[in-house]
Design a protein around this motif. Structure first.
Motif, PDB file in Angstrom:
ATOM      1  N   LEU A  27       9.842  13.875  12.096  1.00 22.74           N
ATOM      2  CA  LEU A  27       9.792  12.804  13.093  1.00 22.74           C
ATOM      3  C   LEU A  27       8.401  12.609  13.707  1.00 22.74           C
ATOM      4  O   LEU A  27       7.899  11.479  13.723  1.00 22.74           O
ATOM      5  CB  LEU A  27      10.840  13.069  14.170  1.00 22.74           C
ATOM      6  N   PRO A  28       7.725  13.653  14.202  1.00 20.14           N
ATOM      7  CA  PRO A  28       6.398  13.433  14.803  1.00 20.14           C
ATOM      8  C   PRO A  28       5.371  12.876  13.817  1.00 20.14           C
ATOM      9  O   PRO A  28       4.629  11.946  14.149  1.00 20.14           O
ATOM     10  CB  PRO A  28       5.979  14.822  15.294  1.00 20.14           C
ATOM     11  N   LEU A  29       5.327  13.427  12.610  1.00 19.85           N
ATOM     12  CA  LEU A  29       4.354  12.942  11.623  1.00 19.85           C
ATOM     13  C   LEU A  29       4.678  11.513  11.182  1.00 19.85           C
ATOM     14  O   LEU A  29       3.776  10.699  10.984  1.00 19.85           O
ATOM     15  CB  LEU A  29       4.308  13.879  10.415  1.00 19.85           C
ATOM     16  N   THR A  30       5.959  11.207  11.054  1.00 22.82           N
ATOM     17  CA  THR A  30       6.368   9.856  10.688  1.00 22.82           C
ATOM     18  C   THR A  30       5.970   8.867  11.782  1.00 22.82           C
ATOM     19  O   THR A  30       5.432   7.790  11.495  1.00 22.82           O
ATOM     20  CB  THR A  30       7.888   9.800  10.448  1.00 22.82           C
ATOM     21  N   ALA A  31       6.224   9.212  13.033  1.00 24.13           N
ATOM     22  CA  ALA A  31       5.850   8.345  14.153  1.00 24.13           C
ATOM     23  C   ALA A  31       4.332   8.154  14.207  1.00 24.13           C
ATOM     24  O   ALA A  31       3.855   7.039  14.445  1.00 24.13           O
ATOM     25  CB  ALA A  31       6.367   8.909  15.465  1.00 24.13           C
ATOM     26  N   LEU A  32       3.580   9.208  13.962  1.00 18.28           N
ATOM     27  CA  LEU A  32       2.123   9.106  13.964  1.00 18.28           C
ATOM     28  C   LEU A  32       1.643   8.197  12.837  1.00 18.28           C
ATOM     29  O   LEU A  32       0.774   7.338  13.049  1.00 18.28           O
ATOM     30  CB  LEU A  32       1.485  10.497  13.828  1.00 18.28           C
ATOM     31  N   SER A  33       2.200   8.352  11.646  1.00 16.92           N
ATOM     32  CA  SER A  33       1.828   7.489  10.519  1.00 16.92           C
ATOM     33  C   SER A  33       2.148   6.040  10.821  1.00 16.92           C
ATOM     34  O   SER A  33       1.354   5.133  10.531  1.00 16.92           O
ATOM     35  CB  SER A  33       2.566   7.918   9.250  1.00 16.92           C
TER      36      SER A  33
ATOM     37  N   LEU B 133       0.849  -1.190   0.000  1.00 20.17           N
ATOM     38  CA  LEU B 133       0.000   0.000   0.000  1.00 20.17           C
ATOM     39  C   LEU B 133       0.887   1.243   0.000  1.00 20.17           C
ATOM     40  O   LEU B 133       1.921   1.265   0.650  1.00 20.17           O
ATOM     41  CB  LEU B 133      -0.895   0.001   1.234  1.00 20.17           C
ATOM     42  N   PRO B 134       0.482   2.284  -0.705  1.00 23.46           N
ATOM     43  CA  PRO B 134       1.315   3.496  -0.719  1.00 23.46           C
ATOM     44  C   PRO B 134       1.339   4.163   0.653  1.00 23.46           C
ATOM     45  O   PRO B 134       0.305   4.348   1.286  1.00 23.46           O
ATOM     46  CB  PRO B 134       0.642   4.387  -1.763  1.00 23.46           C
ATOM     47  N   GLY B 135       2.531   4.472   1.103  1.00 23.71           N
ATOM     48  CA  GLY B 135       2.707   5.124   2.399  1.00 23.71           C
ATOM     49  C   GLY B 135       3.661   6.289   2.275  1.00 23.71           C
ATOM     50  O   GLY B 135       4.198   6.554   1.192  1.00 23.71           O
ATOM     51  N   PRO B 136       3.917   6.966   3.370  1.00 16.23           N
ATOM     52  CA  PRO B 136       4.797   8.137   3.326  1.00 16.23           C
ATOM     53  C   PRO B 136       6.263   7.779   3.077  1.00 16.23           C
ATOM     54  O   PRO B 136       7.061   8.639   2.758  1.00 16.23           O
ATOM     55  CB  PRO B 136       4.619   8.772   4.704  1.00 16.23           C
ATOM     56  N   SER B 137       6.619   6.513   3.219  1.00 12.88           N
ATOM     57  CA  SER B 137       7.995   6.060   3.038  1.00 12.88           C
ATOM     58  C   SER B 137       7.945   4.587   2.646  1.00 12.88           C
ATOM     59  O   SER B 137       6.974   3.896   2.968  1.00 12.88           O
ATOM     60  CB  SER B 137       8.770   6.232   4.349  1.00 12.88           C
ATOM     61  N   PRO B 138       8.968   4.072   1.972  1.00 12.23           N
ATOM     62  CA  PRO B 138       8.976   2.634   1.665  1.00 12.23           C
ATOM     63  C   PRO B 138       8.970   1.755   2.916  1.00 12.23           C
ATOM     64  O   PRO B 138       8.645   0.589   2.842  1.00 12.23           O
ATOM     65  CB  PRO B 138      10.272   2.441   0.883  1.00 12.23           C
ATOM     66  N   LEU B 139       9.311   2.316   4.056  1.00 12.80           N
ATOM     67  CA  LEU B 139       9.365   1.542   5.294  1.00 12.80           C
ATOM     68  C   LEU B 139       8.163   1.764   6.204  1.00 12.80           C
ATOM     69  O   LEU B 139       8.106   1.216   7.299  1.00 12.80           O
ATOM     70  CB  LEU B 139      10.650   1.881   6.060  1.00 12.80           C
ATOM     71  N   ILE B 140       7.198   2.572   5.768  1.00 10.66           N
ATOM     72  CA  ILE B 140       6.025   2.874   6.595  1.00 10.66           C
ATOM     73  C   ILE B 140       4.771   2.551   5.799  1.00 10.66           C
ATOM     74  O   ILE B 140       4.627   2.956   4.655  1.00 10.66           O
ATOM     75  CB  ILE B 140       6.008   4.357   7.019  1.00 10.66           C
ATOM     76  N   SER B 141       3.871   1.821   6.444  1.00  7.57           N
ATOM     77  CA  SER B 141       2.645   1.399   5.785  1.00  7.57           C
ATOM     78  C   SER B 141       1.428   1.997   6.492  1.00  7.57           C
ATOM     79  O   SER B 141       1.400   2.084   7.721  1.00  7.57           O
ATOM     80  CB  SER B 141       2.552  -0.128   5.827  1.00  7.57           C
ATOM     81  N   PRO B 142       0.394   2.350   5.726  1.00 11.26           N
ATOM     82  CA  PRO B 142      -0.836   2.823   6.375  1.00 11.26           C
ATOM     83  C   PRO B 142      -1.617   1.686   7.041  1.00 11.26           C
ATOM     84  O   PRO B 142      -2.535   1.922   7.806  1.00 11.26           O
ATOM     85  CB  PRO B 142      -1.629   3.434   5.221  1.00 11.26           C
TER      86      PRO B 142
ATOM     87  N   GLY C 152      -0.655   2.905  11.267  1.00  9.47           N
ATOM     88  CA  GLY C 152      -0.588   1.659  10.494  1.00  9.47           C
ATOM     89  C   GLY C 152      -0.498   0.437  11.387  1.00  9.47           C
ATOM     90  O   GLY C 152      -1.171  -0.577  11.158  1.00  9.47           O
ATOM     91  N   ASP C 153       0.331   0.520  12.436  1.00 14.93           N
ATOM     92  CA  ASP C 153       0.462  -0.596  13.371  1.00 14.93           C
ATOM     93  C   ASP C 153      -0.842  -0.841  14.123  1.00 14.93           C
ATOM     94  O   ASP C 153      -1.250  -1.984  14.323  1.00 14.93           O
ATOM     95  CB  ASP C 153       1.580  -0.318  14.372  1.00 14.93           C
TER      96      ASP C 153
END
Length: 181
Positions: free
Chosen positions: A146-152, A29-38, A156-157
């Motif tokens: 960092l905060p937005l990445t952690a929230l995303s 699924l498209p996410g903000p980074s290749p290592l982060i999933s919605p 997803g988790d």
């Protein structure tokens, strides 16, 4: 674990393969980074696996998390750092749930609150903070992100725990036998 190495090894192989498959599904699924999933179903799988089969499956979850991260271009050290958080978060949540007397049937409101507290607010916060921090250290994201990445990551988790983890926690052999009998 060592008294019966073959069943443990087969179960660990199954868990590793399932984690990799769940992780690849989430990362499709498209996410903000290749290592982060919605949507990260591997978080629910890890929580349910550790609840059902215990801490003997920690190495299998860690290996699965490491392989998923490597498969999307993380360096070995970054994959290791992220895998530690993806493993420690669910492990700590399960320990908390065990000490609190969690019942995976979720028949009482208290059990649902324990799952929300331990799974969403405990395990996933640890995993998200760890992953986002290591992405910043590796230069994959700006410290401002960092905060937005952690929230995303956390969202997803958490979705993964509720969508994949709840069915894996609540399903019983008897209910499967009745459904497919």
């Amino acid at each position: 674990m060592l008294s019966r190495p073959l069943p443990w090894l087969l179960r660990a192989l199954l868990v590793t393969l399932a984690y990799v498959a769940a992780g690849r599904l989430g990362l499709a699924l498209p996410g903000p980074s290749p290592l982060i999933s919605p949507f990260w179903p591997a978080a629910g799988l890890a929580l349910a696996t550790l609840w059902r089969w215990g801490p003997a499956q920690v190495p299998a979850i860690a290996l699965g998390a490491w392989l998923v991260n490597l498969s999307v271009g993380a360096s070995p050290w970054l994959a290791t750092a992220i895998a530690v958080g993806n493993t420690c978060g669910p492990w700590l949540a399960v320990r908390w749930m065990q000490r609190a007397g969690f019942n995976p049937r979720l028949e009482q409101r208290r059990d649902l609150w324990l799952l929300i507290g331990a799974g969403a607010l405990g395990a996933n916060v640890i995993s998200a903070a760890n992953g986002a921090a290591w992405l910043a250290v590796a230069g994959r994201i700006s410290t401002l992100d960092l905060p937005l990445t952690a929230l995303s990551w956390w969202l997803g988790d958490t979705l993964g725990v509720f969508v994949a983890g709840v069915p894996l926690l609540t399903v019983r052999r008897s209910s499967l036998a009745a459904a497919f009998g």
